[in-house]
Design an enzyme around this catalytic site. Sequence first.
Site, short mmCIF file in Angstrom:
data_model
loop_
_atom_site.label_atom_id
_atom_site.label_comp_id
_atom_site.label_asym_id
_atom_site.label_seq_id
_atom_site.Cartn_x
_atom_site.Cartn_y
_atom_site.Cartn_z
N LYS A 33 12.62 -0.11 -11.64
CA LYS A 33 12.21 -1.52 -11.78
C LYS A 33 13.26 -2.51 -11.78
CE LYS A 33 9.43 -3.68 -15.62
NZ LYS A 33 8.42 -4.52 -14.24
N THR A 90 1.92 -8.64 -10.25
CA THR A 90 3.46 -8.85 -10.10
C THR A 90 4.23 -9.54 -11.52
OG1 THR A 90 3.05 -9.16 -7.80
CG2 THR A 90 5.42 -9.69 -8.45
N THR A 91 5.44 -8.96 -11.42
CA THR A 91 6.37 -9.62 -12.80
C THR A 91 7.61 -10.19 -12.14
OG1 THR A 91 7.30 -7.59 -13.36
CG2 THR A 91 5.13 -8.28 -14.48
N MET A 97 -2.02 -5.04 -16.53
CA MET A 97 -3.55 -4.83 -16.48
C MET A 97 -4.38 -3.77 -17.10
SD MET A 97 -4.35 -7.22 -14.05
CE MET A 97 -3.74 -8.36 -13.02
N SER A 126 0.80 -1.04 0.15
CA SER A 126 0.08 -0.18 0.01
C SER A 126 0.74 1.17 0.12
CB SER A 126 -0.89 0.04 1.37
OG SER A 126 -1.92 -0.98 1.06
N HIS A 178 11.37 1.53 -18.95
CA HIS A 178 10.71 1.74 -17.60
C HIS A 178 11.42 2.57 -16.75
CE1 HIS A 178 8.08 -1.68 -18.70
NE2 HIS A 178 7.45 -0.99 -17.90
N ARG A 213 4.56 2.89 -5.06
CA ARG A 213 3.82 3.86 -6.06
C ARG A 213 2.70 3.16 -6.86
NH1 ARG A 213 9.36 3.78 -6.63
NH2 ARG A 213 9.43 2.22 -7.93
N MET A 214 2.73 1.97 -6.74
CA MET A 214 1.40 1.08 -7.48
C MET A 214 0.50 1.14 -6.46
SD MET A 214 0.42 0.20 -10.46
CE MET A 214 -1.24 -0.15 -10.65
N ALA A 266 -1.92 -11.56 -14.78
CA ALA A 266 -1.46 -10.82 -16.12
C ALA A 266 -0.39 -9.95 -15.96
CB ALA A 266 -2.59 -9.92 -16.52
#
Length: 267
Positions: free
Chosen positions: A159, A99-100, A125, A10, A155, A13-14, A122
């Site tokens: 990242k 999440t990647t 999103m 929470s 990016h 950033r995302m 995914a």
Amino acid sequence: MTVKLAIAGSSGRMGRMLIEASLQTEGVQLVAALDRADSVWIGRDAGEFNGVNTGVAISSNVAEAFAKADCLIDFTRPEATLLHLQAARSAGKGLVIGTTGFKAEEKALIAEAAHEIPIVFAPNMAVGVNAVFKLLEVAAQILNSGYDVEVYEAHHRFKVDAPSGTALRMGEVVARGLGRDLEKCAVYGREGVTGERDANTIGFATVRGGDIVGDHTVTFAALGERVEISHKAGSRMPYATGSMRAALFLKGRKNGLYDMQDVLGLT
């Protein structure tokens, strides 16, 4: 039909963007917000980042969050997401995973869990990106001879995985349309005297810098012409609003592994 929602990460950033989107989306009720146990934000209101009082205090208690929520949205890191996956299975609740950076065996764990709980998993999103996936599917079928394929992505400096999950999915979509196996034909870096390009490869180029939210371009390059299909994100809000659609999609579903193509009715 209201979806009671928990959000992981929470204070990130995302995570902050997901909280903002949840407060703006009809049919979604924010009931829990999670963060690391050592976060300075534990105990503070989840809307404080955006100047809003939500009445939801940020917590590190995952079991308590699932007791309140129908679904958790997770855009954290693989190790944290896998812990949340175990908790979701125990609680019998849904999961939206953005999440990647997962390894193959970790993706297998997600697929296994989907036999018991509903999951949207995914790499991206955003609705626009998923429209691009569909366009790439069509383009690959048409431009299936004489075109070299290159995937470019950029990016922000923070990242940690590369290429991005979105770029890899783009490569997978194109490879499938061309009848190739991405694991066998992908080229992730070029340096020195590489020799003439192998026409059967799919190349990837990665840029990291500044605050770039996310740029992706797939180029189909032939002798005399170039076709480029691109998506550029100006903020994280498209990922957040798409995640809300994914959470609403899971409402009432008992199990199954879905992606945004399913959520948008594109499959």
